[in-house]
Enzyme design. Structure first.
Site, PDB file in Angstrom:
ATOM      1  N   GLU A  87     -17.587 -42.629  14.932  1.00 21.18           N
ATOM      2  CA  GLU A  87     -18.959 -43.135  15.056  1.00 21.18           C
ATOM      3  C   GLU A  87     -19.207 -43.591  16.484  1.00 21.18           C
ATOM      4  O   GLU A  87     -18.276 -44.034  17.177  1.00 21.18           O
ATOM      5  CB  GLU A  87     -19.125 -44.318  14.085  1.00 21.18           C
ATOM      6  CG  GLU A  87     -20.484 -45.005  14.171  1.00 21.18           C
ATOM      7  CD  GLU A  87     -20.737 -45.981  13.022  1.00 21.18           C
ATOM      8  OE1 GLU A  87     -19.813 -46.189  12.206  1.00 21.18           O
ATOM      9  OE2 GLU A  87     -21.855 -46.523  12.954  1.00 21.18           O
ATOM     10  N   ASN A  95     -26.475 -42.545   5.258  1.00 23.54           N
ATOM     11  CA  ASN A  95     -25.249 -43.345   5.173  1.00 23.54           C
ATOM     12  C   ASN A  95     -25.601 -44.706   4.604  1.00 23.54           C
ATOM     13  O   ASN A  95     -26.580 -45.324   5.023  1.00 23.54           O
ATOM     14  CB  ASN A  95     -24.652 -43.521   6.582  1.00 23.54           C
ATOM     15  CG  ASN A  95     -23.531 -44.551   6.600  1.00 23.54           C
ATOM     16  OD1 ASN A  95     -22.414 -44.263   6.159  1.00 23.54           O
ATOM     17  ND2 ASN A  95     -23.832 -45.757   7.087  1.00 23.54           N
ATOM     18  N   GLU A  96     -24.813 -45.180   3.667  1.00 28.05           N
ATOM     19  CA  GLU A  96     -25.014 -46.519   3.090  1.00 28.05           C
ATOM     20  C   GLU A  96     -26.507 -46.804   2.924  1.00 28.05           C
ATOM     21  O   GLU A  96     -27.039 -47.778   3.466  1.00 28.05           O
ATOM     22  CB  GLU A  96     -24.293 -47.591   3.918  1.00 28.05           C
ATOM     23  CG  GLU A  96     -22.788 -47.359   3.913  1.00 28.05           C
ATOM     24  CD  GLU A  96     -21.945 -48.523   4.416  1.00 28.05           C
ATOM     25  OE1 GLU A  96     -22.499 -49.484   4.968  1.00 28.05           O
ATOM     26  OE2 GLU A  96     -20.703 -48.458   4.251  1.00 28.05           O
ATOM     27  N   TYR A 154     -13.620 -50.663   1.898  1.00 24.92           N
ATOM     28  CA  TYR A 154     -12.778 -51.294   2.923  1.00 24.92           C
ATOM     29  C   TYR A 154     -11.927 -52.390   2.273  1.00 24.92           C
ATOM     30  O   TYR A 154     -12.374 -53.063   1.347  1.00 24.92           O
ATOM     31  CB  TYR A 154     -13.653 -51.913   4.015  1.00 24.92           C
ATOM     32  CG  TYR A 154     -14.278 -50.877   4.926  1.00 24.92           C
ATOM     33  CD1 TYR A 154     -13.518 -50.263   5.910  1.00 24.92           C
ATOM     34  CD2 TYR A 154     -15.607 -50.497   4.781  1.00 24.92           C
ATOM     35  CE1 TYR A 154     -14.070 -49.307   6.745  1.00 24.92           C
ATOM     36  CE2 TYR A 154     -16.168 -49.534   5.615  1.00 24.92           C
ATOM     37  CZ  TYR A 154     -15.392 -48.939   6.601  1.00 24.92           C
ATOM     38  OH  TYR A 154     -15.927 -47.991   7.418  1.00 24.92           O
ATOM     39  N   GLU A 165     -15.487 -43.343   3.940  1.00 25.20           N
ATOM     40  CA  GLU A 165     -15.082 -44.499   4.764  1.00 25.20           C
ATOM     41  C   GLU A 165     -14.073 -45.300   3.964  1.00 25.20           C
ATOM     42  O   GLU A 165     -14.405 -45.802   2.873  1.00 25.20           O
ATOM     43  CB  GLU A 165     -16.288 -45.374   5.138  1.00 25.20           C
ATOM     44  CG  GLU A 165     -17.219 -44.724   6.143  1.00 25.20           C
ATOM     45  CD  GLU A 165     -18.306 -45.648   6.660  1.00 25.20           C
ATOM     46  OE1 GLU A 165     -18.105 -46.875   6.711  1.00 25.20           O
ATOM     47  OE2 GLU A 165     -19.388 -45.116   7.013  1.00 25.20           O
ATOM     48  N   GLN A 206     -11.652 -45.938  11.430  1.00 26.15           N
ATOM     49  CA  GLN A 206     -12.162 -44.795  12.130  1.00 26.15           C
ATOM     50  C   GLN A 206     -11.099 -44.259  13.089  1.00 26.15           C
ATOM     51  O   GLN A 206     -10.164 -44.983  13.432  1.00 26.15           O
ATOM     52  CB  GLN A 206     -13.410 -45.166  12.919  1.00 26.15           C
ATOM     53  CG  GLN A 206     -14.558 -45.667  12.050  1.00 26.15           C
ATOM     54  CD  GLN A 206     -15.883 -45.702  12.825  1.00 26.15           C
ATOM     55  OE1 GLN A 206     -16.027 -45.179  13.913  1.00 26.15           O
ATOM     56  NE2 GLN A 206     -16.868 -46.346  12.224  1.00 26.15           N
TER      57      GLN A 206
END
Ligand code: AHR
Length: 556
Positions: free
Chosen positions: A60, A220-221, A291, A354, A404
């Protein structure tokens, strides 16, 4: 503060006991003793092909990921290939990086792809999505991390993918661009040479032939930074964006912006709405983000307070982080069940685009590396646990992207200027690359659960974590031992074949906090042992504490 709020802003002929060269380093674990654990590999029970895309990456425009990490520029003293860091290309070529997702993350829904094409000298500078993040250390200098120079755009990203042998996965902007911008980006990337004005623009940028992009993220999200939509609103946007996109002979694999960890409501309501309009056929993948960050042992669920340090952690935090990451198994099975309510045939697969560990700031390689963090043996075990889970669910997970790639959250590499180092997570990806394209087969594992004190109460985590795959006559078995102090002695039984040779590679360290740095880049690295034997149907192997092991067995 919640993360969401933050985002919104066979026993056969013989048995063998192996204590390989690596495990022999552990004096405490060296005594020969009987097995306390057992792993059975059921060769006749296939689960599904392990998509190489499970071993994917994510880059990103955030902190030091692109500028400094990937892109150093053609005029840099740092060795580069057309502006792309050469050390990164060389390292990635060793691990078969199947796919790279770009340009975000939250950044994607603020990115105008038009800014990143055409002559580099004429590209505009724009405010980066992450400029105002509260995690920036005080006094950080201005640079492309907060004012994006657009030197790394579509052509540069596609060249990076070609250099490392990866497929591109492009995340499109749904929050602040239109459906037309989306299909024009597809036209820029994929229309045949000489057919469209955008194909000519692509050719002027040095790429006459189409990029043949197949994977397209639709936002995204979208429950947070990607527009703060309700699932119903996002379903409407998704349908509008995907209603017509030119194909140019490539069937697009559209990926929907799925849930944050255990948000089953987001999955259920989106799938229900899509099904009402008979639109689920337009979706290839459903993106789950998870996460591992809360190491507080239940003391708080605050997004900032709950995080720990990347390098300094007590044993409780070691286990807490691994416990968080091991939620991946139930997240996959829970969302998969909810998806089936509207998609009985399971045409839509899961894309975990992710995942990784997220610590509080303080261990970044440089102040300009927002969310940059060090990566230790704990991260290596986390990666191994997670990748084993994906392998065991190869029938459900079609792609995954660790967050990432470089200079960020659970990164494979850290770089600053001409300094470059591979983290323990890189070594796990290198070891696990052997699973790519293999047939995942069912395994049954029983091992004592390591126990610890969680906020004063007794708690435990998974014993050994395992996965196995078969490609031709080669069986790959990967095992993580999350126990911070105890080695495990496991009997491994191969049901349905016998092995004639075995190769053993182990990633371990004396200290659970061990990591690689610019000054000491080889503190943590795998050690390999080759063993030849005849008609091996079962073996007893020792797994050091806090370790990751890969066994490669050639079957008769
Ligand atoms: O990976 C960092 C950020 O975490 C991404 O931009 C966003 O999608 C997620 O919340």
């Amino acid at each position: 503060m919640k993360r969401r709020q933050f985002i919104e802003s066979a026993i056969g002929a013989s048995a063998l006991i192996i204590t390989g060269r690596a495990s022999a380093r552990f004096a405490a674990a060296r005594q020969s003793r009987s097995a306390d654990s057992r792993i059975e590999i059921l060769l006749n029970e296939p689960v599904g092909r392990i998509a190489p895309e499970i071993y994917g990456h994510f880059a990103e425009h955030l902190g030091g990921v692109v500028y400094d990490g990937i892109w150093v520029g053609e005029d840099s003293k740092v060795p580069n290939v057309g502006g792309i860091r050469k050390a990164l290309i060389d390292a990635l070529q060793r691990i078969k990086p199947s796919v790279v997702r770009w340009p975000g993350g939250c950044f994607a829904d603020s990115y105008n792809w038009h800014d990143g094409v055409g002559p580099r000298s004429q590209r505009p500078r724009r405010t980066n999505f992450w400029r105002d993040a509260s995690e920036w250390p005080k006094g950080v200098a201005d640079g492309p991390w907060n004012y994006d120079t657009n030197q790394f755009g579509t052509n540069e990203f596609m060249r990076f993918c070609r250099l490392i042998g990866a497929q591109p996965y492009v995340a499109a902007n749904v929050r602040s661009l239109t459906a037309r911008d989306f299909y024009e980006w597809a036209e820029y990337c994929n229309s045949p040479a000489g057919t469209t004005t955008l194909a000519d623009l692509r050719a002027a940028g040095g790429d006459r032939e189409p990029f043949k992009v197949r994977f397209w993220g639709v936002g995204n999200e979208s429950w947070g930074c990607g527009g703060n939509f309700t699932p119903e609103e996002y379903a409407a946007e998704y349908r509008r964006f995907t209603e017509w996109v030119p194909k140019f002979g490539i069937e697009p694999a559209f990926i929907g912006a799925g849930p944050n960890s255990g948000d089953l409501d987001w999955t259920r309501r989106f799938f229900t709405k899509m099904n009402e309009r008979r639109a689920l056929g337009r979706m290839w993948g459903w993106a789950l983000h998870h996460y591992s960050w809360n190491v507080s042992g239940g003391r708080t669920s605050d997004w900032r307070q709950g995080k720990g340090d990347a390098l300094k952690y007590p044993e409780e935090e070691w286990y807490e982080l691994l416990r968080e990451s091991d939620r991946m198994e139930s997240l996959i099975t829970d969302h998969w069940s909810v998806m089936a309510e509207n998609d009985r045939q399971h045409r839509v697969k899961l894309v975990v685009d992710e995942w990784g560990a997220w610590y509080r700031p303080g261990t970044e390689a440089h102040t300009t590396h927002l969310f940059g963090q060090q990566s230790t043996m704990r991260d290596a075990v986390l990666a191994a646990l997670t990748l084993n889970t994906f392998n065991r669910h190869a029938d459900k997970v079609a792609m995954a992207n660790v967050a990432q790639l470089i200079n960020c959250l659970q990164s494979l590499f850290l770089a600053y200027g001409d300094k470059f180092v591979a983290t323990p997570t890189f070594h796990v990806f290198a070891m696990y690359a052997a699973h790519q394209g293999g047939q995942s087969v069912r395994t049954v594992c029983s091992a004592p659960r390591p126990s610890y004190s969680r906020n004063g109460q007794p708690a435990s985590v998974r014993g050994l974590s395992e996965s196995a795959s078969l490609l031709d006559r080669r069986l790959v078995l990967t095992i993580a031992n999350p126990d911070a102090t105890q080695a495990r002695m496991a009997e491994i039984a191969i049901r349905g074949a016998v092995a004639k040779s075995i190769k053993n590679i182990v990633l371990a360290a004396r200290d659970i906090h061990a990591y690689n740095s610019f000054e000491s880049p080889r503190s943590v690295e795998p050690v390999e042992t080759q063993m030849a034997t005849s008609r091996l149907g079962s073996l007893v192997l020792e797994f050091p504490p806090a370790s990751v092991t890969r066994l490669e067995l050639m079957l008769e």
